[in-house]
Design an enzyme around this catalytic site. Sequence first.
Site, PDB file in Angstrom:
ATOM      1  N   HIS A  71       0.858  -1.191   0.000  1.00 27.99           N
ATOM      2  CA  HIS A  71       0.000   0.000   0.000  1.00 27.99           C
ATOM      3  C   HIS A  71       0.888   1.233   0.000  1.00 27.99           C
ATOM      4  O   HIS A  71       1.285   1.731   1.052  1.00 27.99           O
ATOM      5  CB  HIS A  71      -0.923  -0.053   1.232  1.00 27.99           C
ATOM      6  CG  HIS A  71      -1.868   1.098   1.363  1.00 27.99           C
ATOM      7  ND1 HIS A  71      -2.993   1.038   2.163  1.00 27.99           N
ATOM      8  CD2 HIS A  71      -1.877   2.345   0.820  1.00 27.99           C
ATOM      9  CE1 HIS A  71      -3.646   2.180   2.103  1.00 27.99           C
ATOM     10  NE2 HIS A  71      -2.983   3.000   1.302  1.00 27.99           N
ATOM     11  N   HIS A  94       1.157   4.847  -2.450  1.00 28.63           N
ATOM     12  CA  HIS A  94       0.753   5.679  -3.591  1.00 28.63           C
ATOM     13  C   HIS A  94       2.017   6.317  -4.147  1.00 28.63           C
ATOM     14  O   HIS A  94       2.682   7.069  -3.419  1.00 28.63           O
ATOM     15  CB  HIS A  94      -0.209   6.771  -3.136  1.00 28.63           C
ATOM     16  CG  HIS A  94      -1.424   6.241  -2.432  1.00 28.63           C
ATOM     17  ND1 HIS A  94      -2.643   6.101  -3.051  1.00 28.63           N
ATOM     18  CD2 HIS A  94      -1.604   5.786  -1.154  1.00 28.63           C
ATOM     19  CE1 HIS A  94      -3.529   5.591  -2.194  1.00 28.63           C
ATOM     20  NE2 HIS A  94      -2.924   5.394  -1.033  1.00 28.63           N
ATOM     21  N   HIS A 114      -9.661   1.322  -0.542  1.00 26.05           N
ATOM     22  CA  HIS A 114      -9.513   1.957   0.763  1.00 26.05           C
ATOM     23  C   HIS A 114     -10.880   1.908   1.448  1.00 26.05           C
ATOM     24  O   HIS A 114     -11.888   2.277   0.832  1.00 26.05           O
ATOM     25  CB  HIS A 114      -9.103   3.421   0.616  1.00 26.05           C
ATOM     26  CG  HIS A 114      -7.663   3.640   0.265  1.00 26.05           C
ATOM     27  ND1 HIS A 114      -7.058   3.062  -0.815  1.00 26.05           N
ATOM     28  CD2 HIS A 114      -6.702   4.389   0.883  1.00 26.05           C
ATOM     29  CE1 HIS A 114      -5.793   3.449  -0.855  1.00 26.05           C
ATOM     30  NE2 HIS A 114      -5.543   4.252   0.162  1.00 26.05           N
ATOM     31  N   GLU A 116     -10.801   3.879   6.795  1.00 30.17           N
ATOM     32  CA  GLU A 116      -9.719   4.783   7.220  1.00 30.17           C
ATOM     33  C   GLU A 116     -10.375   5.924   8.007  1.00 30.17           C
ATOM     34  O   GLU A 116     -10.125   6.085   9.197  1.00 30.17           O
ATOM     35  CB  GLU A 116      -8.952   5.314   5.999  1.00 30.17           C
ATOM     36  CG  GLU A 116      -7.803   6.264   6.348  1.00 30.17           C
ATOM     37  CD  GLU A 116      -7.139   6.875   5.109  1.00 30.17           C
ATOM     38  OE1 GLU A 116      -7.759   6.879   4.029  1.00 30.17           O
ATOM     39  OE2 GLU A 116      -5.992   7.372   5.242  1.00 30.17           O
ATOM     40  N   ASP A 164       1.965   3.969   2.794  1.00 30.32           N
ATOM     41  CA  ASP A 164       0.911   4.842   2.248  1.00 30.32           C
ATOM     42  C   ASP A 164       1.486   5.987   1.401  1.00 30.32           C
ATOM     43  O   ASP A 164       1.526   5.888   0.175  1.00 30.32           O
ATOM     44  CB  ASP A 164       0.012   5.372   3.381  1.00 30.32           C
ATOM     45  CG  ASP A 164      -1.396   5.697   2.920  1.00 30.32           C
ATOM     46  OD1 ASP A 164      -1.718   5.469   1.742  1.00 30.32           O
ATOM     47  OD2 ASP A 164      -2.203   6.179   3.753  1.00 30.32           O
ATOM     48  N   ASP A 165       1.905   7.078   2.060  1.00 32.95           N
ATOM     49  CA  ASP A 165       2.460   8.244   1.361  1.00 32.95           C
ATOM     50  C   ASP A 165       3.697   8.693   2.129  1.00 32.95           C
ATOM     51  O   ASP A 165       3.660   9.714   2.845  1.00 32.95           O
ATOM     52  CB  ASP A 165       1.411   9.373   1.327  1.00 32.95           C
ATOM     53  CG  ASP A 165       0.139   8.940   0.617  1.00 32.95           C
ATOM     54  OD1 ASP A 165       0.132   8.935  -0.622  1.00 32.95           O
ATOM     55  OD2 ASP A 165      -0.831   8.582   1.309  1.00 32.95           O
TER      56      ASP A 165
END
Length: 334
Positions: A14, A16, A194, A197, A275-276
């Site tokens: 996961h 991005h 997603h 969250e 994630d990021d």
Amino acid sequence: MKTFIDALPKVELHCHIEGTFEPELMFQLARRNGVELPYDSIDSLREAYAFTKLQDFLDIYYQGMNVLLTEQDFFDLTWAYLEKSHTQQVRHVEIFFDPQGHLPRGVPFSSVVNGIHNALTQAKERFGITSELIMCFLRHLDEEDAIETLNAAAPYKDLVTGIGLDSSELGHPPSKFERVFQQARDQGYRCVAHAGEEGPAQYVREAIRLLKVDRIDHGNNALDDSKLVDELREKQIPLTVCPLSNTRLCVVDHMQNHPIRKMLDLGLCATVNSDDPAYFGGYMTENYNAITQSLGLNKEEIITLAKNGIESSFAPKQRKQALLEELSEYASRN
Ligand code: HPA
Ligand code: ZN
């Protein structure tokens, strides 16, 4: 524990790719492309990374993307992430990208996919990192837009393993995307979304029932619903959990209260992901370290998380087997 985590062979499911855009590279590409950034320095950009909810982050994330214009930009972005991942002993990555963040700006699908894909190919050759690519739909846009994006991806079908669903969760339930997920599944794409969250447990249930996903991205709020928890455990539906993301976006108030400890105790298939990472303060190693320190995880629990990542991946069977063997060897030596 730190050295144990440093050398642990890792899998990321996961991430991005647009969320790996470090400020230094962003300024460099902005200069190269003649794009004006609304910040006068790297420090002032970093200062803007003070989020209280998902939307605060997304506004800045989409702004950062505007700098990405050419195939070379997408290559450079992806390559920087892969070099970093290599230093953290990441062996396999499943990368998300957001075509709808690029196509309306006039960036061709080919530039996005080919740039990312060429970096992934080079990482396989140089580092032995294997990968899969997952195209996400922006859920704040309507389903028709997602269907058009799915159609635009048709020429690149061989390079894209799966589809996902990201962006603003509240008010945009999985049910909004039932038809496009059905079409994608019929075309042979793997499916993730997603859910849970910021959204409620019901969104996780919808992602499973209506979108028939192979994995849930995040899934934290599923813990509010004990029947859903039973289903997640019985079916071992993977959750791609992102600890530093959760604390940075204030969906978890403190790492000591992070639900991944409870997920493990409940026998759920939880995995660790970044994630990021450029926006949330760390890549895979930092995420493992944060939960280990705050939740007092032991080596066995860390190995379980890493093993869940391998088993939940979309890698071919043989590759999964090789990764499992490497991990089990690591566990027995350390
Ligand atoms: N949630 C939803 N959409 C996103 C995220 C996230 O954490 N990161 C990038 N797009
Ligand atoms: Zn995400």
